[in-house]
Design an enzyme around this catalytic site. Structure first.
Site, PDB file in Angstrom:
ATOM      1  N   GLU A 179      43.349   8.098  68.487  1.00 57.86           N
ATOM      2  CA  GLU A 179      43.314   9.131  69.611  1.00 57.86           C
ATOM      3  C   GLU A 179      43.963  10.380  69.264  1.00 57.86           C
ATOM      4  O   GLU A 179      43.429  11.362  69.461  1.00 57.86           O
ATOM      5  CB  GLU A 179      44.136   8.561  70.792  1.00 57.86           C
ATOM      6  CG  GLU A 179      43.621   7.361  71.527  1.00 57.86           C
ATOM      7  CD  GLU A 179      42.476   7.454  72.480  1.00 57.86           C
ATOM      8  OE1 GLU A 179      41.824   8.554  72.563  1.00 57.86           O
ATOM      9  OE2 GLU A 179      41.779   6.535  72.990  1.00 57.86           O
ATOM     10  N   ARG A 183      41.510  13.684  69.381  1.00 56.90           N
ATOM     11  CA  ARG A 183      41.885  14.680  70.559  1.00 56.90           C
ATOM     12  C   ARG A 183      42.611  15.765  69.620  1.00 56.90           C
ATOM     13  O   ARG A 183      42.262  16.928  70.019  1.00 56.90           O
ATOM     14  CB  ARG A 183      42.531  14.097  71.519  1.00 56.90           C
ATOM     15  CG  ARG A 183      41.828  13.051  72.228  1.00 56.90           C
ATOM     16  CD  ARG A 183      42.750  12.500  73.389  1.00 56.90           C
ATOM     17  NE  ARG A 183      42.046  11.079  73.975  1.00 56.90           N
ATOM     18  CZ  ARG A 183      41.952  10.710  75.084  1.00 56.90           C
ATOM     19  NH1 ARG A 183      42.336  11.546  76.175  1.00 56.90           N
ATOM     20  NH2 ARG A 183      41.358   9.421  75.148  1.00 56.90           N
ATOM     21  N   GLU A 446      30.063   9.580  78.453  1.00 56.94           N
ATOM     22  CA  GLU A 446      29.037   9.143  77.369  1.00 56.94           C
ATOM     23  C   GLU A 446      27.583   9.477  78.193  1.00 56.94           C
ATOM     24  O   GLU A 446      26.647   9.748  77.436  1.00 56.94           O
ATOM     25  CB  GLU A 446      29.174   7.879  77.213  1.00 56.94           C
ATOM     26  CG  GLU A 446      30.368   7.489  76.427  1.00 56.94           C
ATOM     27  CD  GLU A 446      31.662   7.586  77.109  1.00 56.94           C
ATOM     28  OE1 GLU A 446      31.711   7.557  78.238  1.00 56.94           O
ATOM     29  OE2 GLU A 446      32.814   7.674  76.533  1.00 56.94           O
ATOM     30  N   THR A 532      33.843  12.838  68.251  1.00 54.40           N
ATOM     31  CA  THR A 532      33.724  12.010  69.373  1.00 54.40           C
ATOM     32  C   THR A 532      34.263  12.152  70.665  1.00 54.40           C
ATOM     33  O   THR A 532      34.261  11.639  71.655  1.00 54.40           O
ATOM     34  CB  THR A 532      33.939  10.508  69.001  1.00 54.40           C
ATOM     35  OG1 THR A 532      33.460   9.516  70.026  1.00 54.40           O
ATOM     36  CG2 THR A 532      35.512  10.090  68.846  1.00 54.40           C
TER      37      THR A 532
HETATM   38  C1  DMJ Z   1      36.837   9.446  74.800  1.00 53.21           C
HETATM   39  O1  DMJ Z   1      38.109   9.918  74.233  1.00 53.21           O
HETATM   40  C2  DMJ Z   1      35.928   9.600  73.345  1.00 53.21           C
HETATM   41  O2  DMJ Z   1      34.490   9.768  73.597  1.00 53.21           O
HETATM   42  C3  DMJ Z   1      36.095   8.381  72.807  1.00 53.21           C
HETATM   43  O3  DMJ Z   1      35.201   8.202  71.700  1.00 53.21           O
HETATM   44  C4  DMJ Z   1      35.669   7.297  73.818  1.00 53.21           C
HETATM   45  N1  DMJ Z   1      36.297   7.408  74.901  1.00 53.21           N
HETATM   46  C5  DMJ Z   1      36.555   8.671  75.420  1.00 53.21           C
HETATM   47  C6  DMJ Z   1      35.831   9.104  76.677  1.00 53.21           C
HETATM   48  O4  DMJ Z   1      35.269   7.942  77.470  1.00 53.21           O
END
Ligand code: DMJ
Length: 557
Positions: A179, A183, A446, A532
């Protein structure tokens, strides 16, 4: 993070692309009106200020990394010709609406939760959570690039100032490596590449350094949790037999390669290449990558495979590593397409009603369930279609469209027109949640992410229409007086709010919506890949970056 608890039948606290979390109220994290010209003007002021800072050369790698040269190696200006403003008036109106939503979400965060990690919009206070090891301001760092690309410059400048004065990296708590990487490191890297502000680069590298002790294991596969102060690391208590999670240690590559790029320190790339090598070599059941691996023995711990929670972004980072390397990373390419073949052979299913979905695999037995998290795969398969074997390209594009269609169905079949955390294809269910505990929606991106990629790849207007349906549903059911909130049950319009405005709503959901209604030259896919958490990272064009002619041109200018 993250939660594997679901897998273990335990309650999880996560929010990432991890397994569905059993829902537990609020503590569960599962985690302008300005004229366009004004915006452009204020943005270019920021840019020239940043060029000055850049040339003062006191960054992590000021000797070798030239921001100006990097900009010259892009095919297009990051914000496009006109900040991506679409010519079509209706599309532009929709884009403005998304920008208003971002401003509303941000203003409320700033008013009630400034400096905390996330806003609790019902109780009007801040949430700190336990995923970021004492780091604060997750919503600030996650929002920097979204504010910037939307031209919300006052807000961007407030965010930058906060990073400068208040983002304290000397924290001493237990953080999720995954995380913090996606982030904070991702958010800071993107902010640097978009603006040239050395501040962001220096913070990204400083934080990256603090993550390195997590890799001190017998195999070099990092553990999931790290104390950012002491460097001690350990595995999630819920993870099977002290194992590390595929979607966590497999989702570091993009950011770590950029940390090496900016710092000239090869250690970051070495760490992630070592993970890559181990995964490439190890025997895979039916060619599939299970979700749990021991960082001590380097063996799989359980044969559970998922394109949703626990597995998801590992696959995403394979194809994106290839694209980000300017298509030179052949190992990543091979691993991605081989994995995709195994996924197709073992996990991709068609429902009796004709919907294509990704099932989960438990030691050979299929669980006919697809998580909201797995809906990113429409976009992933779409962006990888072009580089697959010639005879498979159209097939991959069709598969990407079918999966995106199924995920859209999971939205249209609910009363709120928002999709559940997980939907099933058994016992008569077709893209609907059958368990109470799967009915929640926590502002996840997503499905919209896949609409955005499919729009860019096909320009089929239905993707913009589907995105607009989501905007209307978010406005109707998730917007509250002081921000946006997740909801506990997508199948009733008498909604119960979860009192959490997730930072990924600002970084991902709203950014992907804004891009969906923008021209393709705003963060062109020719130049950028999104991590991501939807933070854009530039394609590393070594042929240009190492070309002296580019250097000379840059210097003389
Ligand atoms: C986000 O923090 C990122 O997309 C991660 O890869 C998966 N979960 C959350 C969003 O749902």
């Amino acid at each position: 993070m993250t939660s594997a608890k679901v897998e273990a039948g335990i309650k999880l606290k996560s929010q990432s692309r991890k397994p569905p979390v059993s829902y537990e109220a609020t503590e569960v994290r599962l985690a302008g009106g300005k004229a366009q010209e004004d915006l452009n003007l204020s943005r270019s002021k920021t840019e020239s200020a940043s060029e000055k800072v850049t040339s003062s050369n006191h960054g992590a790698n000021s000797d070798t990394f030239s921001y100006k040269k990097f900009r010259r190696c892009l095919f297009k200006p990051p914000l496009g010709r006109d900040s991506g403003r679409p010519a079509d008036p209706q599309t532009n109106e929709r884009r403005e609406k998304v920008k208003e939503m971002m401003k509303f979400a941000w203003d409320n965060y700033k008013r009630y939760a400034w400096g905390k990690n996330e806003l609790r919009p019902l109780t009007r206070n801040g949430h700190i959570g336990n995923m970021f090891g004492g780091l604060r301001g997750a919503s600030v760092v996650d929002s920097l690039d979204t504010l910037y690309i939307m031209g919300l410059m006052d807000e961007y400048n407030d965010a930058k100032e906060w990073v400068k004065t208040s983002l304290d990296l000397n924290s001493n708590g237990e953080a999720s490596l995954f995380e913090v990487n996606i982030r904070y490191v991702g958010g800071l890297l993107s902010a640097y590449y978009l603006t040239g502000e050395e501040l962001f680069k220096n913070k990204a590298v400083e934080l990256g350094e603090k993550l390195l002790p997590a890799f001190n294991t017998p195999t070099g596969i990092p553990r999931g949790v790290i104390n950012l102060g002491s460097g001690t690391s350990w595995s999630w208590g819920w993870a099977s037999a002290g194992s590390s999670i595929l979607a966590e240690f497999g989702t570091l590559h993009l950011e770590f390669v950029h940390l090496t790029e900016l710092s000239s320190n090869p250690v970051y790339t070495e760490k992630v290449m070592n993970i890559r090598k181990l995964l490439n070599k190890i025997e895979k059941p039916h060619g599939l990558y299970p979700n749990f691996l021991s960082p001590v023995s380097g063996n799989w711990v359980q044969h559970h495979v998922s394109i949703g929670g626990l597995g998801d972004s590992f696959y995403e980072y394979l194809i994106k590593s290839y694209l980000m390397s300017d298509k030179t990373d052949d190992d990543a390419k091979k691993m991605y397409y081989t994995a995709l073949e195994a996924i197709e052979a073992n996990l991709v299913q068609k429902s009796p009603g004709g919907l294509t979905y990704m099932a989960e695999w438990r030691g050979g037995i299929l669980d006919h369930k697809m998580g909201h998290l797995a809906c990113f795969s429409g976009g992933m398969i779409g962006i990888g279609a072009d580089d697959g074997a010639a005879e498979k390209r159209q097939h991959y594009l069709d598969l990407a469209a079918e999966i995106t269609h199924t995920c859209h169905e999971s939205y249209t079949r609910s009363a709120t027109k928002l999709g559940p955390e997980a939907f099933r294809f058994d016992s008569g269910a077709e893209a609907t949640a059958t368990r109470l505990s799967d009915r929640y929606y926590i502002l996840r991106p997503e499905v919209i992410e896949s609409y955005m990629y499919m729009w860019r790849l096909t320009h089929d207007p239905k993707y913009r229409e589907w995105g607009w349906e989501a905007v209307e549903a978010l406005e109707q059911h998730c917007r509250v007086e002081s921000g946006f909130s997740g909801i506990r049950d997508v199948y009733t319009t008498s909604v119960s709010h979860d009192n959490m405005q997730q930072s990924f709503f600002l970084s991902e959901t709203l950014k992907y919506l804004y891009l969906l209604f923008s021209d393709d030259d705003l963060l062109s896919l020719e130049d950028w890949v999104f991590n991501t958490e939807a933070h854009p990272l530039p394609i590393i064009r070594n042929s240009c970056l190492q070309d002296d002619a580019t250097q000379e041109k840059t210097v003389s200018e």
